[in-house]
Design an enzyme around this catalytic site. Structure first.
Site, mmCIF file in Angstrom:
data_model
loop_
_atom_site.group_PDB
_atom_site.id
_atom_site.type_symbol
_atom_site.label_atom_id
_atom_site.label_comp_id
_atom_site.label_asym_id
_atom_site.label_seq_id
_atom_site.Cartn_x
_atom_site.Cartn_y
_atom_site.Cartn_z
ATOM 1 N N ARG A 168 33.622 5.717 54.816
ATOM 2 C CA ARG A 168 34.070 4.519 54.101
ATOM 3 C C ARG A 168 34.872 4.928 52.866
ATOM 4 O O ARG A 168 34.315 5.456 51.906
ATOM 5 C CB ARG A 168 32.890 3.643 53.682
ATOM 6 C CG ARG A 168 33.328 2.404 52.891
ATOM 7 C CD ARG A 168 32.277 1.320 52.812
ATOM 8 N NE ARG A 168 31.136 1.659 51.995
ATOM 9 C CZ ARG A 168 30.189 0.786 51.627
ATOM 10 N NH1 ARG A 168 30.257 -0.470 52.030
ATOM 11 N NH2 ARG A 168 29.162 1.169 50.888
ATOM 12 N N ASP A 450 23.046 -0.244 45.001
ATOM 13 C CA ASP A 450 24.381 0.321 44.844
ATOM 14 C C ASP A 450 25.253 -0.708 44.136
ATOM 15 O O ASP A 450 24.753 -1.680 43.568
ATOM 16 C CB ASP A 450 24.964 0.771 46.184
ATOM 17 C CG ASP A 450 25.247 -0.395 47.137
ATOM 18 O OD1 ASP A 450 25.068 -1.571 46.749
ATOM 19 O OD2 ASP A 450 25.649 -0.125 48.286
#
Length: 540
Positions: A168, A450
């Protein structure tokens, strides 16, 4: 081949970094930057223009100009690529060397190596992550730390191959300020994608896999079109057949959910499906409608996957993906084991089980976990209820989701509480402090937090303060209330952490984001300059 004239690299390129930041690799990513950066900036401007329209009361809907694409039943995405047929459990995490080894040794089917929300994009994190993936693909990643040896297993668990690697890159909005091209910072997306692709695409194909990606934060099919054009140019550049690259798109913005057919269509030969990026999706819902009191959401704990707008999003995503022959991936289980409290751990793991059961019975083809020990729970559920490699054949013809379903803010029983305010402050502050130290994911209250979850916390506090929401205890959420609670929590956490922590610095940033006044588009953009450490230009 691109010239490196007017190109500066302001981070170190020696040692192990030199095998990544080669002249040939830099020429490739500079070519991509010069070819596509103007379009990237135009698309970011379109986001700003769209936000202004939303602020004026316009509501998103399915695009009339692309109705023919949505209505055409004949076109399909690409068939699953090698290593992506069965994706029933995927583990995600940053690209530090220990994580890479542990993830690839986990009892999962794929590993999403993350340069985005679980990585604070310091120069060392981004380039050393590229080194680690380069080495892992070639099975040269073993190392010793504090006397403990970390090494890749010969194969995956239970006789399966080693988990398939998916990368990613950063979203379109982020820049890489350590690389300056013609006076402007390089796109973080192009930097992350380009270096990984250039060095590893051919090697991955040789080993029976391919260059596979997760694409984050997109808000329109035009942004997917930009990725697709980059893919085509990149494959042509190295002489690789088009369609070798595969990309799964995270549907994690409230605008992208109205363009899912179109996003798959734009990526057709490169598409490997869509994913329910649940936390960023909630953040986007709040952010895009933040100025309207009609869209105030309750405590994060009350915004579950079963509330109306989240349930509609899930069902429509599955139906759309399966109609187009691609995977519909489920969301993250952020829990981590609670080792010192068996009863609390049992409750947490039961939540994971129920969440994965909801996903597989809804029709998802796989799911995410943040911790290796959760993989066994997810596998148990998917193995029991999905005996086939995927369930793309589950067409969900029963689903009929209309635009109003996707933006329905009604949450029965939802409330804003003082405890919800405290939890949001705790998560946002704790995450931002870690980020300023160069750490992109951090365990808080036995959840792996996160950037996405920190964004939910930040945007909720802003929204509640902006609209002077009354809590369940009868208190009005004011600027003074949240700032006082922020400073109290800052003092508490700073005292526990000891000297050298960055809680006060984090609080100074956080205080600008929770009063219903200033609102940065992303926390990562707000904080990025604090972790940029540019040096003198390296000799290229």
């Amino acid at each position: 081949m691109a010239s490196l004239e007017n190109v500066e690299v302001l981070g170190r390129i020696d040692g192990a970094y030199s095998k990544i930041l080669t002249r040939e690799a830099l020429e490739f990513i500079v070519l991509l930057q010069r070819t596509f950066n103007t379009r990237r900036k135009e698309l970011l401007w379109r986001r700003e223009e769209r936000q202004l329209r939303l602020d004026r009361g316009e509501l998103p809907t399915f695009l009339p100009e692309t109705k023919a694409i949505r209505d055409d039943p004949t076109w399909q995405g690409a068939p699953p690529a090698p290593g992506l047929v069965d994706r029933r459990v995927e583990i995600t995490g940053p690209t530090d060397r220990k994580m890479v080894i542990n993830a690839l040794n986990s009892d999962v089917y794929t590993y999403m190596a993350d340069f985005e929300d679980s990585t604070a994009p310091t120069w060392d994190n981004q380039v050393s992550g590229q080194v680690n993936l380069y080495d892992a693909i070639r099975r040269q990643v073993d190392f010793t730390l504090n006397g403990k040896e970390y090494k890749l297993n010969a194969s995956g668990p239970n006789g399966r191959p080693t988990p398939t690697l998916i990368v990613r890159p950063r979203g379109w909005h982020l820049e890489e300020k350590h690389v300056i091209v013609d006076g402007s910072p390089m796109s973080g997306s192009i930097f992350d994608f380009g270096l990984y692709f250039f060095h590893n695409a051919a090697e991955l194909v040789k080993r029976g896999r391919g260059p596979y990606f997760y694409l984050p934060k997109m808000e329109s099919h035009l942004e997917a079109r930009l990725w697709n054009d980059i893919f085509k140019v990149s494959q042509d550049y190295i002489g690789m057949p088009r369609g070798t690259i595969r990309a799964t798109v995270l549907i994690e913005t409230i605008l992208a959910v109205f363009e899912m057919d179109e996003i798959i269509y734009e990526l057709r030969e490169h598409s490997s499906g869509l994913n329910c990026g649940r936390w960023d999706y909630i953040f986007s819902f709040i952010k895009k409608f933040r100025n309207s009191p009609s869209f105030v959401l309750p405590d994060r704990a009350d915004v579950t996957m079963t509330v109306p707008f989240m349930d509609s999003y899930v069902r429509l995503l599955i139906k759309t993906c399966h109609r187009r022959g691609v995977h519909a991936m489920g969301g993250m289980a952020a829990q981590i084991p609670i080792k010192n409290d068996p009863e609390a751990n049992k409750v947490a793991m039961e939540k994971v089980y129920k969440d994965k059961l909801r996903e597989v019975t809804a029709g998802h083809d796989g799911t995410w976990v943040a911790h290796p020990q959760l993989a066994s729970i997810a596998l148990e559920v998917f193995n029991q209820h999905m005996p086939t490699p995927n369930q793309i054949f589950v067409r969900r013809e029963d689903v009929n989701v209309v635009a109003s379903d996707l933006i329905n803010p009604t949450i029965p029983g939802g409330k804003v509480s003082l405890e919800g305010i405290r939890i949001n402050i705790d998560i946002g502050l704790g995450y931002m402090e870690a980020w300023l130290r160069g750490v992109g994911c951090v365990p808080i209250n036995y959840l792996m937090e996160d950037a996405a979850t920190a964004e939910v916390s930040r945007s909720q506090l802003w929204q509640w303060t902006k609209h002077q929401v009354k809590t369940a205890e009868g208190k009005t959420v004011t600027k003074e209330l949240v700032l006082n609670m922020l400073q109290e929590q800052t003092n508490t956490l700073s005292a526990k952490a000891g000297p050298g922590n960055k809680f006060q610095a984090a609080a100074d940033f956080f205080a600008t984001q929770i009063t219903g006044e200033g609102f940065s588009d992303f926390l990562t953009s707000l904080l990025y300059d604090s972790i940029v450490k540019v040096g003198t230009p390296a000799k290229l």
